[in-house]
Write an enzyme that holds these catalytic residues in place. Sequence first.
Site, PDB file in Angstrom:
ATOM      1  N   CYS A  62       0.847  -1.195   0.000  1.00 15.36           N
ATOM      2  CA  CYS A  62       0.000   0.000   0.000  1.00 15.36           C
ATOM      3  C   CYS A  62       0.882   1.244   0.000  1.00 15.36           C
ATOM      4  CB  CYS A  62      -0.905  -0.013   1.235  1.00 15.36           C
ATOM      5  SG  CYS A  62      -1.914   1.469   1.420  1.00 15.36           S
ATOM      6  N   CYS A  65       0.358   3.235   3.523  1.00 22.28           N
ATOM      7  CA  CYS A  65       0.838   2.770   4.833  1.00 22.28           C
ATOM      8  C   CYS A  65       1.938   1.720   4.768  1.00 22.28           C
ATOM      9  CB  CYS A  65      -0.332   2.247   5.670  1.00 22.28           C
ATOM     10  SG  CYS A  65      -0.962   0.641   5.130  1.00 22.28           S
ATOM     11  N   CYS A 111      -7.160  -1.409   1.524  1.00 25.71           N
ATOM     12  CA  CYS A 111      -6.089  -1.874   2.392  1.00 25.71           C
ATOM     13  C   CYS A 111      -6.687  -2.114   3.778  1.00 25.71           C
ATOM     14  CB  CYS A 111      -4.981  -0.822   2.469  1.00 25.71           C
ATOM     15  SG  CYS A 111      -3.704  -1.217   3.688  1.00 25.71           S
ATOM     16  N   CYS A 114      -5.055   0.453   6.596  1.00 23.39           N
ATOM     17  CA  CYS A 114      -5.336   1.895   6.668  1.00 23.39           C
ATOM     18  C   CYS A 114      -6.649   2.307   6.002  1.00 23.39           C
ATOM     19  CB  CYS A 114      -4.185   2.708   6.086  1.00 23.39           C
ATOM     20  SG  CYS A 114      -3.998   2.585   4.294  1.00 23.39           S
ATOM     21  N   CYS A 136      -8.409  -5.740  -9.730  1.00 23.68           N
ATOM     22  CA  CYS A 136      -8.069  -4.656 -10.646  1.00 23.68           C
ATOM     23  C   CYS A 136      -7.649  -3.461  -9.776  1.00 23.68           C
ATOM     24  CB  CYS A 136      -9.297  -4.336 -11.493  1.00 23.68           C
ATOM     25  SG  CYS A 136      -9.037  -3.089 -12.744  1.00 23.68           S
TER      26      CYS A 136
END
Length: 149
Positions: A62, A65, A111, A114, A136
């Site tokens: 991510c 984070c 995610c 976060c 995707c």
Amino acid sequence: MTKASRKDHDVTDQPTYQVSKSDEEWRAQLSPAEYAVLREAATERPFTGEYTDTETEGVYSCRACGAELFRSATKFHSHCGWPSFYAPSADDNVELIQDRSMGMVRTEVRCARCGSHLGHVFDGEGYPTPTDQRYCINSVSLSLEPKQA
């Protein structure tokens, strides 16, 4: 970029995430394009992201984070214009939420650490993958850590 407001997403409980920041803190950390996708659920234009055709081995995390999300071993060419994966590195690394924005029902991928918007997952499209799923994902929501030689 197209934007889908967070209010368009069917979320009854706002979860508490391990990484939680104010909008001002996210804006200071992220570029305008990253903020639009990760925090406002925008979508980058197809075929413009840096990881769309990348074949580099490594781990995708991510961008907000740093949490591990996907591994290159599950990345495949779907020719849809965004990086595609058939599975996250671990099921609990991502959160799946019903998304009713844009006049349709889809499954948003966030995610789990976060709550940042990553993209969407689609089932049953006939790709020759072990899961028949296509995560995707917007390139701008990811950071790639290449495998060390």
